[in-house]
Design an enzyme around this catalytic site. Structure first.
Site, mmCIF file in Angstrom:
data_model
loop_
_atom_site.group_PDB
_atom_site.id
_atom_site.type_symbol
_atom_site.label_atom_id
_atom_site.label_comp_id
_atom_site.label_asym_id
_atom_site.label_seq_id
_atom_site.Cartn_x
_atom_site.Cartn_y
_atom_site.Cartn_z
ATOM 1 N N SER A 150 -80.739 1.933 -44.237
ATOM 2 C CA SER A 150 -81.917 2.220 -45.065
ATOM 3 C C SER A 150 -81.607 2.503 -46.520
ATOM 4 O O SER A 150 -82.534 2.695 -47.315
ATOM 5 C CB SER A 150 -82.701 3.396 -44.480
ATOM 6 O OG SER A 150 -83.440 2.989 -43.354
ATOM 7 N N LYS A 193 -83.476 0.530 -49.068
ATOM 8 C CA LYS A 193 -84.777 0.892 -49.641
ATOM 9 C C LYS A 193 -84.679 1.320 -51.101
ATOM 10 O O LYS A 193 -85.707 1.468 -51.772
ATOM 11 C CB LYS A 193 -85.435 1.984 -48.803
ATOM 12 C CG LYS A 193 -85.787 1.549 -47.381
ATOM 13 C CD LYS A 193 -86.566 2.627 -46.641
ATOM 14 C CE LYS A 193 -86.936 2.197 -45.239
ATOM 15 N NZ LYS A 193 -85.856 2.414 -44.258
ATOM 16 N N SER A 245 -87.870 7.793 -45.152
ATOM 17 C CA SER A 245 -87.222 6.497 -44.926
ATOM 18 C C SER A 245 -88.079 5.583 -44.056
ATOM 19 O O SER A 245 -87.598 4.946 -43.119
ATOM 20 C CB SER A 245 -85.843 6.690 -44.273
ATOM 21 O OG SER A 245 -85.081 5.521 -44.332
ATOM 22 N N LYS A 302 -80.476 8.403 -51.318
ATOM 23 C CA LYS A 302 -81.042 7.808 -50.105
ATOM 24 C C LYS A 302 -80.052 7.864 -48.947
ATOM 25 O O LYS A 302 -78.866 7.591 -49.105
ATOM 26 C CB LYS A 302 -81.435 6.347 -50.381
ATOM 27 C CG LYS A 302 -82.189 5.687 -49.229
ATOM 28 C CD LYS A 302 -83.579 6.250 -49.088
ATOM 29 C CE LYS A 302 -84.253 5.785 -47.804
ATOM 30 N NZ LYS A 302 -83.724 6.488 -46.600
#
Length: 387
Positions: free
Chosen positions: A62, A65, A117, A224
């Site tokens: 993720s 992202k 997320s 992130k």
């Protein structure tokens, strides 16, 4: 320059065993990390101080992202409400809680991507921007090429694996460096919680950030997390302390929180702040003013740059401005920008302001009054003819 070149060759091109800069070697012992790939860079210059397999392409889950959110923020109309695509949000894994018929904004989707997320948020943003996930992946790859991410290929906006989907630790650090230049991105990813309104009809709810490092290490402001069975635990983070600004990335790391702390301890020992040498006589041309040029100043702007091997002489400064400005100019007006770069790569931009006022030339200022006087005499004469 020779030291800078050697540092980049050692840190960027080599993979396998951990590598680190000679500055860091004198400052502290390099950390031992559990990651399959890792890197610490200066958020300003992009210099590497520590790396492990930093150019190896791996699944990055993720942390994908980061790119999806950046493109969503840059697409505009962030507060425009719309209904999410019902098929896009039918996706497995982490979610921001979108349901069919929900009304959202792009801003809400960005928060849903960076905090909980949400794979649903990533897909919804992709379809809203490009019409399909496949078309959005092309947009992601176009931007990756623009940024020089040579070990990166995107297939999905969420980070769920697709054939060929992956990146390197160094590429993800450079991507985070670019994304953090966006103030809205930085504001969102640094938030431990956010209150948003979305739904059918929209109602307020709280989102919580999965990045525990925000509260574990002083100065962390992003970025992130990520996890899949194939990618393992992935983490991209950023930290600022005493004006020094670093970015850390670990891919496939079972001990990522502690590894990032160790990497920051090492990185901040090695980092130092340098100041660029300002160009002499910074100014911009003025049309119609008492003087032909307006002197420029950086005002209260902080010019310090986080560096490892580079020094002040390696930094280049360029004044970016329009060919001229029109008088009058008031002291403090923003008239230009100072671009600071290292080896052709922009490090940062600083606003430049008028150091002093530049009034209109006296005859220029008097001209409107002269025209007004002639007009008044004409009106008076005309009025006398009908009196």
């Amino acid at each position: 320059m020779k030291k800078l070149f050697i540092t980049f060759v050692t840190a960027v091109l080599l993979s396998g065993a951990a590598s680190f800069s000679p500055y860091a070697a004198r400052a502290a012992q390099p950390p031992e990390v559990s990651a399959k790939a890792a890197v610490v860079i200066s958020a300003d210059t992009g210099e590497i101080v520590y790396s492990v397999n930093c150019n190896e392409k791996l699944p990055m889950a993720s942390t994908t992202k980061i790119m999806t959110t950046l493109l969503c923020l840059e697409s505009g109309d962030l507060d425009e409400e719309f209904t999410v695509d019902s098929e896009a949000i039918k996706v497995e894994g982490s979610s921001m809680g979108l349901q069919e018929g929900d009304i959202v904004t792009k801003y809400a989707l960005c928060c849903g991507m960076l905090l909980p997320s949400g794979n649903d948020a990533a897909n919804a943003a992709a379809v809203r921007i490009s019409g399909s996930i496949e078309a959005f992946a092309e947009l992601m790859n176009d931007r990756a090429r623009e940024l020089g991410l040579s070990h990166t290929y995107f297939v999905t906006p969420s980070g769920l694996e697709g054939e060929g989907h992956g990146s390197s630790a160094y590429d993800m650090a450079l991507l985070a460096r670019e994304a953090l230049k966006n103030e809205t991105f930085r504001e969102i990813c640094s938030s431990e919680t956010l209150k948003l309104s979305f739904g059918s009809p929209p109602y307020e709810r709280w989102l919580k950030n999965t990045n525990k490092l925000l509260s574990m290490y002083d100065g962390v402001y992003g970025v992130k997390t990520g996890f899949t069975d194939e990618a393992g635990r992935c983490l991209v983070s950023a930290c600022e302390r005493g004006g020094e600004d670093l970015i850390c990335v670990t891919l496939n790391d079972r001990n990522d929180w502690n590894d990032h702390i160790s990497m920051y301890d090492y990185g901040f020992e090695a980092a130092r702040l340098i100041q660029p040498e300002l160009p002499a006589g910074m100014s911009v041309s003025v049309v119609g003013g008492e003087t032909e040029n307006a002197a420029l100043t950086v005002g209260d702007g902080d010019l310090s740059v986080t560096a490892f091997a580079a020094d002040s002489s390696d930094l280049q400064c360029t004044v970016i401005s329009s060919p001229f400005v029109y008088a009058p100019v008031s002291q403090g007006d923003e008239l230009a920008q100072l671009e600071i770069s290292l080896n052709g790569r922009e490090v940062r931009r600083i606003p430049l302001y008028a150091a002093e006022s530049v009034p209109l030339q006296e005859h220029e200022a008097a001209e409107p009054q002269k025209e007004k006087s002639i007009f008044n005499k004409f009106i008076t004469k005309l009025g006398s003819l009908f009196s």
